[in-house]
Design a protein around this motif. Structure first.
Motif, short mmCIF file in Angstrom:
data_model
loop_
_atom_site.label_atom_id
_atom_site.label_comp_id
_atom_site.label_asym_id
_atom_site.label_seq_id
_atom_site.Cartn_x
_atom_site.Cartn_y
_atom_site.Cartn_z
N LEU A 319 0.84 -1.19 0.00
CA LEU A 319 0.00 0.00 0.00
C LEU A 319 0.88 1.24 0.00
N VAL A 320 0.48 2.24 -0.78
CA VAL A 320 1.18 3.52 -0.82
C VAL A 320 0.22 4.61 -0.34
N ILE A 321 0.70 5.44 0.59
CA ILE A 321 -0.09 6.57 1.08
C ILE A 321 0.63 7.86 0.70
N VAL A 322 -0.07 8.73 0.02
CA VAL A 322 0.49 10.02 -0.39
C VAL A 322 -0.31 11.13 0.29
N ALA A 323 0.38 11.99 1.03
CA ALA A 323 -0.28 13.11 1.71
C ALA A 323 0.40 14.40 1.26
N LEU A 352 -3.67 2.86 -3.49
CA LEU A 352 -3.04 4.12 -3.07
C LEU A 352 -4.08 4.96 -2.33
N ILE A 353 -3.68 5.51 -1.21
CA ILE A 353 -4.53 6.42 -0.43
C ILE A 353 -4.00 7.83 -0.60
N LEU A 354 -4.89 8.74 -0.91
CA LEU A 354 -4.51 10.14 -1.17
C LEU A 354 -5.13 11.03 -0.11
N LEU A 355 -4.27 11.79 0.57
CA LEU A 355 -4.71 12.75 1.58
C LEU A 355 -4.20 14.13 1.21
N THR A 356 -5.06 15.13 1.36
CA THR A 356 -4.64 16.50 1.08
C THR A 356 -5.10 17.42 2.21
#
Length: 410
Positions: A319-323, A352-356
């Motif tokens: 799993l890849v998490i990008v914030a 992929l989980i994307l947080l902004t």
């Protein structure tokens, strides 16, 4: 036994076969791009036959003087019959102009048909060049050399050489690694964790973009049924051990397919004033308390991780998490750069989980989704936070944490 000459040394691998190794401890950015505090070696090889010698590749230009000196201490350059160029990138061909000058047209330069044009375009030289066909065999006294074209692994003119009587496969960039290893030879069946890390990092940075070509060439090597006892790359250590080629091919195949290691999570974030960082720290702490450890790469006002290492870790992540922060009503520039490289170099069917985090509008989220949509990555969760983390955000983050735990353990 090694004879040191400043940064360059010669090592006898076995009768008739030698490595000339240049250790680059000054380099900071490989190819002017990839951070490598671990350094790198440039390996050239010399094969001595009873009818002359062959030199396989050279070293980076800054080591030319020492390379020529060490080569002359090993052999009489008048005895060089062939210079084999596996790949024309200047970290391997940098000393080629001086070597050609020393040989004074006495030796043939052998390479892929495209190599002759590259020698002229990169160095303005026209040596005694002879293109070799895929599968062509050339004899050097008692030694038989078979040339194997492996296009786009990672340039179009890349090829390998199989020294049949020694059962050595000389591979240039293929199966190479960053770092300056303590040992000239490493048993592939007892591959140190750190060395495998540097192999994978090198693969992701330099070769990983050409995934389809990698798989085609790996299959080609399998079908040749070569009896290989050692792999001699141009960066890092010589690989030896039982079934060495099969083991090396298995590693490359798993990386080319970006196969995930169990429960491996990689988090990358950009943060200007700590808003994104606090969100990430909350998630990572909760994951750790639940037995899920994340590899965290941060890009902040006070710390910046190495993108080169990030790519190597993403390659084997489940799993890849990008914030990301928002900047100029857009995705934060470093996030754009990182996402573009992730998509290009490690493109794979991974969640992929994307947080902004945003102020007046979550434009960053839309920009990031647009970038990711061009890849095989699948966004399984996208959540934007308006400024400070509020109670409703904590509710969503706690749900997200549970989802992550279920996903990586599933």
């Amino acid at each position: 036994m090694a004879e040191d000459n400043r940064r360059v040394s010669v090592h006898k691998i076995q009768k008739d076969f030698y490595m000339i190794k240049a250790e680059d401890t000054s380099i900071k950015y490989f190819e002017g791009l990839w951070e490598i505090p671990e350094g790198v070696t440039y390996n050239s090889y010399v094969l001595i036959g009873d009818e002359g010698s062959a030199v396989f590749d050279t070293v980076s230009r800054g080591f030319t003087k020492e390379f020529i000196e060490v080569l002359k201490s090993l052999i009489d350059v008048k005895d060089v019959k062939f210079v084999v160029v596996h790949h024309m990138e200047p970290d391997h061909s940098g000393a080629l102009p001086e070597l050609i000058k020393e040989l004074n047209q006495a030796a043939e330069v052998l390479g892929h048909p495209l190599t002759g044009r590259l020698i002229e375009s990169l160095y303005g030289l026209k040596p005694r060049f002879r293109p070799v066909k895929d599968g062509e065999v050339v004899k050097l006294g008692q030694h038989k050399l078979t040339f194997i074209h492996t296009p786009w692994l990672h340039w179009p003119e890349t090829m390998l050489t199989y020294v049949e009587d020694l059962k050595y496969l000389v591979t240039c960039d293929v199966f190479g690694a960053y770092s300056i290893p303590k040992h000239v030879e490493i048993d592939v069946n007892q591959l140190p964790t750190e060395y495998e890390y540097f192999m994978r990092k090198y693969f992701a940075n330099v070769i990983g973009y050409y995934r389809e070509n990698i798989l085609k060439n790996l299959n080609k090597l399998k079908q040749l049924n070569l009896r290989v006892e050692a792999i001699a790359p141009s960066h890092g250590s010589i690989l030896k051990g039982e079934n060495v080629l099969e083991k090396a091919l298995t590693l490359y195949e798993s990386w080319a397919k970006a196969e995930a290691l169990d429960s491996k999570v990689t988090v990358v974030y950009t943060s200007m004033y700590g808003y994104v960082e606090r969100v990430v720290e909350y998630i990572v702490k909760a994951l750790s308390e639940n037995g899920v450890n994340a590899n965290v790469f941060k890009f902040t006002s006070y710390e910046r991780s190495n993108v080169s290492d990030l790519l190597g870790e993403v390659l084997t992540s489940k799993l890849v998490i990008v914030a990301s922060a928002t900047y100029d009503a857009d995705l934060f520039p470093l996030t754009t750069y990182i996402l573009e490289l992730i998509v290009k170099k490690t493109n794979a069917e991974k969640p992929l989980i994307l947080l902004t985090v945003y102020g007046w509008g979550d434009i960053a989220s839309n920009k990031a989704k647009e970038l990711i949509s061009k890849s095989k990555y699948k966004i399984v969760r996208n959540y934007g936070i308006n400024g400070l983390v509020k109670d409703k955000d904590y509710v969503e983050l706690n749900k997200l944490i549970k989802e992550i735990i279920e996903l990586v353990r599933g």
